[in-house]
Design a protein around this motif. Structure first.
Motif, PDB file in Angstrom:
ATOM      1  N   THR A 263       0.785  -1.089  -0.116  1.00 47.90           N
ATOM      2  CA  THR A 263      -0.057   0.088   0.068  1.00 47.90           C
ATOM      3  C   THR A 263       0.862   1.274  -0.015  1.00 47.90           C
ATOM      4  N   LYS A 264       0.230   2.334  -0.456  1.00 48.44           N
ATOM      5  CA  LYS A 264       0.783   3.559  -0.509  1.00 48.44           C
ATOM      6  C   LYS A 264       0.280   4.310   0.673  1.00 48.44           C
ATOM      7  N   LEU A 265       1.224   4.958   1.624  1.00 47.04           N
ATOM      8  CA  LEU A 265       0.420   5.505   2.606  1.00 47.04           C
ATOM      9  C   LEU A 265       0.111   6.981   2.289  1.00 47.04           C
ATOM     10  N   GLU A 266       0.677   7.693   1.323  1.00 49.72           N
ATOM     11  CA  GLU A 266       0.534   8.977   0.934  1.00 49.72           C
ATOM     12  C   GLU A 266      -0.291   9.325  -0.315  1.00 49.72           C
ATOM     13  N   ALA A 267      -0.980  10.062  -0.719  1.00 51.96           N
ATOM     14  CA  ALA A 267      -1.473  10.294  -2.090  1.00 51.96           C
ATOM     15  C   ALA A 267      -0.611  10.609  -3.160  1.00 51.96           C
ATOM     16  N   PRO A 268      -0.592  10.204  -4.134  1.00 51.72           N
ATOM     17  CA  PRO A 268       0.517  10.587  -5.267  1.00 51.72           C
ATOM     18  C   PRO A 268       0.374  12.130  -5.415  1.00 51.72           C
ATOM     19  N   GLU A 269       1.269  12.777  -6.021  1.00 50.33           N
ATOM     20  CA  GLU A 269       1.365  14.061  -6.397  1.00 50.33           C
ATOM     21  C   GLU A 269       0.303  14.158  -7.614  1.00 50.33           C
ATOM     22  N   LEU A 270      -0.618  15.216  -7.454  1.00 51.81           N
ATOM     23  CA  LEU A 270      -1.621  15.249  -8.714  1.00 51.81           C
ATOM     24  C   LEU A 270      -0.834  16.352  -9.742  1.00 51.81           C
ATOM     25  N   THR A 271      -0.101  15.263 -10.493  1.00 52.73           N
ATOM     26  CA  THR A 271       0.412  16.235 -11.721  1.00 52.73           C
ATOM     27  C   THR A 271      -0.385  16.195 -12.811  1.00 52.73           C
ATOM     28  N   ASP A 272      -0.050  17.160 -13.825  1.00 57.20           N
ATOM     29  CA  ASP A 272      -0.857  17.434 -14.884  1.00 57.20           C
ATOM     30  C   ASP A 272      -1.209  15.983 -15.574  1.00 57.20           C
ATOM     31  N   GLU A 273      -0.116  15.008 -15.658  1.00 58.11           N
ATOM     32  CA  GLU A 273      -0.328  13.820 -16.418  1.00 58.11           C
ATOM     33  C   GLU A 273      -1.254  12.989 -15.666  1.00 58.11           C
ATOM     34  N   LEU A 274      -1.021  13.031 -14.320  1.00 60.60           N
ATOM     35  CA  LEU A 274      -2.109  12.173 -13.572  1.00 60.60           C
ATOM     36  C   LEU A 274      -3.616  12.487 -13.603  1.00 60.60           C
ATOM     37  N   ILE A 275      -3.544  13.789 -13.646  1.00 54.85           N
ATOM     38  CA  ILE A 275      -4.950  14.513 -13.875  1.00 54.85           C
ATOM     39  C   ILE A 275      -5.680  14.149 -15.206  1.00 54.85           C
ATOM     40  N   ASP A 276      -4.728  14.151 -15.998  1.00 52.74           N
ATOM     41  CA  ASP A 276      -5.233  14.001 -17.685  1.00 52.74           C
ATOM     42  C   ASP A 276      -5.608  12.411 -17.662  1.00 52.74           C
ATOM     43  N   LYS A 277      -4.781  11.615 -17.079  1.00 50.22           N
ATOM     44  CA  LYS A 277      -5.050  10.111 -17.115  1.00 50.22           C
ATOM     45  C   LYS A 277      -6.528   9.876 -16.542  1.00 50.22           C
ATOM     46  N   VAL A 278      -6.688  10.344 -15.430  1.00 51.04           N
ATOM     47  CA  VAL A 278      -8.059  10.023 -14.698  1.00 51.04           C
ATOM     48  C   VAL A 278      -9.168  10.835 -15.168  1.00 51.04           C
ATOM     49  N   VAL A 279      -8.995  11.941 -15.712  1.00 50.78           N
ATOM     50  CA  VAL A 279     -10.077  12.663 -16.531  1.00 50.78           C
ATOM     51  C   VAL A 279     -10.428  11.912 -17.783  1.00 50.78           C
ATOM     52  N   GLU A 280      -9.439  11.685 -18.457  1.00 55.84           N
ATOM     53  CA  GLU A 280      -9.639  10.892 -19.802  1.00 55.84           C
ATOM     54  C   GLU A 280     -10.385   9.547 -19.588  1.00 55.84           C
ATOM     55  N   GLY A 281      -9.875   8.820 -18.567  1.00 60.11           N
ATOM     56  CA  GLY A 281     -10.388   7.440 -18.232  1.00 60.11           C
ATOM     57  C   GLY A 281     -11.814   7.763 -17.911  1.00 60.11           C
ATOM     58  N   CYS A 282     -12.274   8.446 -16.992  1.00 59.10           N
ATOM     59  CA  CYS A 282     -13.640   8.813 -16.579  1.00 59.10           C
ATOM     60  C   CYS A 282     -14.400   9.135 -17.969  1.00 59.10           C
ATOM     61  N   GLU A 283     -13.990  10.330 -18.636  1.00 59.87           N
ATOM     62  CA  GLU A 283     -14.784  10.573 -19.601  1.00 59.87           C
ATOM     63  C   GLU A 283     -14.930   9.345 -20.789  1.00 59.87           C
ATOM     64  N   TYR A 284     -14.251   8.381 -20.688  1.00 50.60           N
ATOM     65  CA  TYR A 284     -14.213   7.239 -21.556  1.00 50.60           C
ATOM     66  C   TYR A 284     -15.215   6.349 -21.138  1.00 50.60           C
ATOM     67  N   GLN A 285     -15.371   6.148 -19.858  1.00 54.55           N
ATOM     68  CA  GLN A 285     -16.347   5.364 -19.196  1.00 54.55           C
ATOM     69  C   GLN A 285     -17.733   6.266 -19.297  1.00 54.55           C
ATOM     70  N   ALA A 286     -17.870   7.355 -19.251  1.00 45.97           N
ATOM     71  CA  ALA A 286     -19.100   8.179 -19.152  1.00 45.97           C
ATOM     72  C   ALA A 286     -19.690   7.941 -20.939  1.00 45.97           C
ATOM     73  N   ALA A 287     -18.830   7.679 -21.446  1.00 46.52           N
ATOM     74  CA  ALA A 287     -19.151   7.632 -23.039  1.00 46.52           C
ATOM     75  C   ALA A 287     -20.259   8.761 -23.654  1.00 46.52           C
ATOM     76  N   GLY A 288     -19.882   9.965 -23.137  1.00 45.92           N
ATOM     77  CA  GLY A 288     -20.597  10.954 -23.767  1.00 45.92           C
ATOM     78  C   GLY A 288     -22.075  11.070 -22.860  1.00 45.92           C
TER      79      GLY A 288
END
Length: 323
Positions: A263-288
């Motif tokens: 386990t990771k005891l601390e949250a990862p740094e919310l870098t632009d790259e991570l934010i983009d991955k999360v946002v793009e993944g959620c938008e793909y799941q939402a399918a418009g």
């Protein structure tokens, strides 16, 4: 939803997603609701929210006398809380703002009325800080989205709160067909959010490290642990994992793994790259699909799931207080 024997009035201060959820739940339980929010389009947004939720509430079962027309917006906080049987504060999660608003509510409301804050993180003693009339009645009353369907509300008292007041608050929220959980001592994040944040941190690490996509992580919960948790939660699930010897054997068998660096005891740094991955993944799941459509799909599922879980909840088997 429960049947209400007498008219009750809920005052709602702040009508975002959570505030509107409280409003919808109260209306479905045949309460009168008086709301205040300074945003010019607040009433319009709230009524659209209720319209979108009402079909699910009808399927879940409305109390006799439930009606969307029992909602009234007023032009001031002071007017909203006059004569209320219960007050729910839902302003943005900024401590100074909540302290200011709660102090104003405390000054305006009858001193015997419970004031619940929907805060997901702040401790009630901090929320009570600027209240002068009856600070002990300012408590955390933290619900879960969608508030109009999910029954849990965490109740947390501060240094000025008595056990008797918390018990009275429990009864207040039970009248809204909720399942109150009194938290034994105040702590940031209360109980459920601390558990969800732990899972959220791990999920972000898995995305950040390229182990899985947002969709794959959600699938791991939906088709695996999430199904068990909807009935048993964490501890009883692991108790069963120990076989006939239960939790003791499970801890002996798998306890050493807790020391492994999984386990990771601390949250990862919310870098632009991570934010983009999360946002793009959620938008793909939402399918418009718009959020309102996703809300309705979630609500339809929850109505059917609630009907199932009610058959297995402790009171159905005469095991109140045990799950």
């Amino acid at each position: 939803m429960s049947q209400q024997l007498s008219t009750k009035k809920l005052a709602v201060i702040g009508t975002g997603v959570i505030g509107n959820g409280w409003i919808a739940r109260a209306l479905a339980n045949a309460w009168d609701v008086v709301a205040f929010d300074p945003a010019p389009d607040a009433a319009e947004r709230t009524r659209a929210f209720i319209d979108n939720a009402w079909a699910s509430l009808e399927k879940d079962g409305l109390a006799e006398g439930a009606a969307k027309e029992r909602l009234r917006f007023v032009s001031s906080l002071e007017e909203a809380v006059v004569g209320a049987d219960l007050i729910q504060e839902n302003v943005p999660e900024r401590l100074a703002l909540k302290q200011e608003i709660l102090a104003a509510i405390d000054a305006a409301a009858d001193e015997h009325v419970v004031i619940g804050s929907s805060t997901s993180g702040f401790k009630p003693t901090d929320l009570q800080q600027d209240c002068q009339k009856a600070p002990g009645r300012v408590i955390v009353a933290h619900p879960f989205n969608p508030v109009y369907l999910l029954p849990l509300v965490e109740l947390v008292g501060g240094e000025h709160t008595t056990e008797a007041l918390l018990e009275g608050a429990r009864e207040d929220y039970q009248r809204l067909a909720m399942r109150p959980l009194i938290v034994r001592r105040e702590i940031e994040g209360h109980i459920a959010d601390r558990l969800m944040e732990a899972l959220w941190r791990e999920a972000l690490h898995l995305v950040n490290d390229g182990v899985a996509t947002t969709e794959e992580i959600d699938a791991a919960v939906v088709y695996g642990c999430g199904l068990r948790w909807s009935l048993m939660g964490t501890f009883l699930t692991f108790h069963l994992a120990g076989g006939e010897q239960g939790m003791r054997h499970m801890l002996e068998q798998f306890g050493p793994a807790l020391k492994l660096p999984w386990t990771k005891l601390e949250a990862p740094e919310l870098t632009d790259e991570l934010i983009d991955k999360v946002v793009e993944g959620c938008e793909y799941q939402a399918a418009g699909r718009p959020v309102a459509e996703l809300d309705r799909r979630r609500d339809d599922f929850l109505v059917e799931l609630l009907a199932l879980t009610r058959k297995y909840w402790p009171e159905a088997e005469g095991l109140e207080g045990r799950i």
